[in-house]
Design an enzyme around this catalytic site. Structure first.
Site, short mmCIF file in Angstrom:
data_model
loop_
_atom_site.label_atom_id
_atom_site.label_comp_id
_atom_site.label_asym_id
_atom_site.label_seq_id
_atom_site.Cartn_x
_atom_site.Cartn_y
_atom_site.Cartn_z
N PRO A 34 1.14 -1.15 0.11
CA PRO A 34 -0.09 0.03 -0.11
C PRO A 34 0.95 1.36 0.17
CG PRO A 34 -0.65 -1.51 1.86
CD PRO A 34 0.50 -2.12 1.16
N GLU A 35 0.57 2.06 -0.70
CA GLU A 35 1.17 3.48 -0.99
C GLU A 35 0.48 4.66 -0.26
OE1 GLU A 35 2.96 3.94 -5.01
OE2 GLU A 35 3.06 1.94 -5.06
N HIS A 56 -4.45 -15.09 9.78
CA HIS A 56 -3.34 -14.17 9.70
C HIS A 56 -3.85 -12.98 10.56
CE1 HIS A 56 -1.09 -16.97 7.23
NE2 HIS A 56 -1.98 -16.68 6.19
N ARG A 61 20.29 17.44 -5.60
CA ARG A 61 20.75 15.96 -5.63
C ARG A 61 20.85 15.84 -7.12
NH1 ARG A 61 17.28 16.82 -1.74
NH2 ARG A 61 18.03 16.36 0.08
N ARG A 118 2.20 -11.91 5.23
CA ARG A 118 3.54 -11.86 5.24
C ARG A 118 4.35 -11.36 6.70
NH1 ARG A 118 5.81 -10.42 -0.55
NH2 ARG A 118 7.57 -11.20 0.22
#
Ligand SMILES: [Zn+2]
Length: 306
Positions: free
Chosen positions: A2-3, A93, A158, A114
């Protein structure tokens, strides 16, 4: 993983459900989920408290409790938060289950096959020591002021390739692989373009693309991929995946220009999808050594009378 748009969708769900409801029960069964502290610390920190606010920075959720403590939740690869009836069966889970009072009582489940995800209860005064990566997060393009000068300053100082720069959570927080690819495509910026060498118009397009892609993805409640790992608090998938223009479309013709065929790059460590027509290389490929040697040979003098 998820972002920002997916985590923001979960945050909005939490605002509508848990804020103002007292925690009447806590069950911690997954030790890896609470590995940074302990099951007891999470139990003691949550029991009897009431959430008063839910915030997000990058991919981190933080819940403020009326006790003054905060809860950090990170979903990582496969974590889900689910809002279910108190008597519903727990999915496999399920590692943390929190029961909220009220009529009817409901439960918030942290489910994570996970087990990379985390739940930490912490004193916000100690965040730098307890959750240093949260403390060091870069600017959040939705929660913070993120105007063009802020982005221009990040890029100018940068010399980094654009794809890894967008993924660097210490610079800009919340963008992962899906949205980095979609943002660079919308901006017409090659994933290997060097940040400090972007033209002013590219910086403007990139700034617009970050705002538009993330806001539109939030509006469509995020992207649920084929693995269906991400769902919202109520178990529903997000609808933004069908709007992806490059992510997951390698080999297909570009929907934007109709000419390019979406390519995959893997040299940055993560798979990157881009359109070679919309996102031209802004720099010449390095000439080979042989070509350089050849160019150093003296030019023959012009032939008279030619
Ligand atoms: Zn294209």
């Amino acid at each position: 993983m998820p972002e920002l748009p997916e985590v923001e969708t979960v945050r909005r769900g939490l605002v509508d459900t848990i804020v103002g409801r007292r925690i009447d029960g806590v069950a911690v069964t997954g030790m890896r989920t609470v590995r940074r502290t302990s099951a007891e610390a999470v139990y003691d920190g949550l029991m009897g408290t009431t959430p008063v606010a839910v915030r997000r920075r990058g991919k981190y959720l933080t819940v403020e409790l009326d006790s003054g403590y905060h809860v950090m939740i990170h979903l990582r690869m496969s974590g889900q938060l689910l809002w279910v009836p108190a008597d519903a069966d727990e999915p496999v889970h399920t590692h943390v289950a929190v029961t909220f009072g009220g009529k009817p009582a409901r439960r918030l489940l942290f489910v994570d096959p996970r087990t990379f995800g985390e739940v930490v209860v912490y004193d916000p005064a100690d965040v730098a020591a307890e959750i240093p990566e949260l403390h060091r997060l870069g600017v959040d393009p939705i929660a913070d002021v993120f105007d063009r000068p802020v982005l221009a300053a990040i890029l100018r100082h940068r010399s980094r390739r654009m794809k890894p720069l967008l993924l660097d959570q210490h610079l800009i927080a919340g963008i992962g692989n899906i949205y980095a690819d979609e943002i660079l495509h919308r901006a017409g910026v090659h994933p290997e373009a060097i940040s400090s060498r972007l033209s002013p118009s590219s910086v403007t397009r990139l700034h617009e693309a970050i705002g538009t892609i993330l806001a539109t993805a939030v509006e469509h409640r995020g992207s649920t991929l084929a693995d269906a790992r991400y769902v919202d608090l109520f178990g529903a998938p997000g609808a933004y995946r069908e709007r992806h223009r490059v992510y997951g479309r390698a080999g297909e013709r570009c929907l934007t220009c109709g000419r390019g065929v979406i390519r995959r790059l893997t040299e940055t460590g993560r798979a990157t999808a881009y359109c070679p027509v919309c996102q031209r290389r802004p720099f010449k490929p390095q000439r080979s050594r042989a070509a350089r040697v050849e160019s150093r040979e003296p030019t023959p003098p012009p032939t008279r009378g030619a």
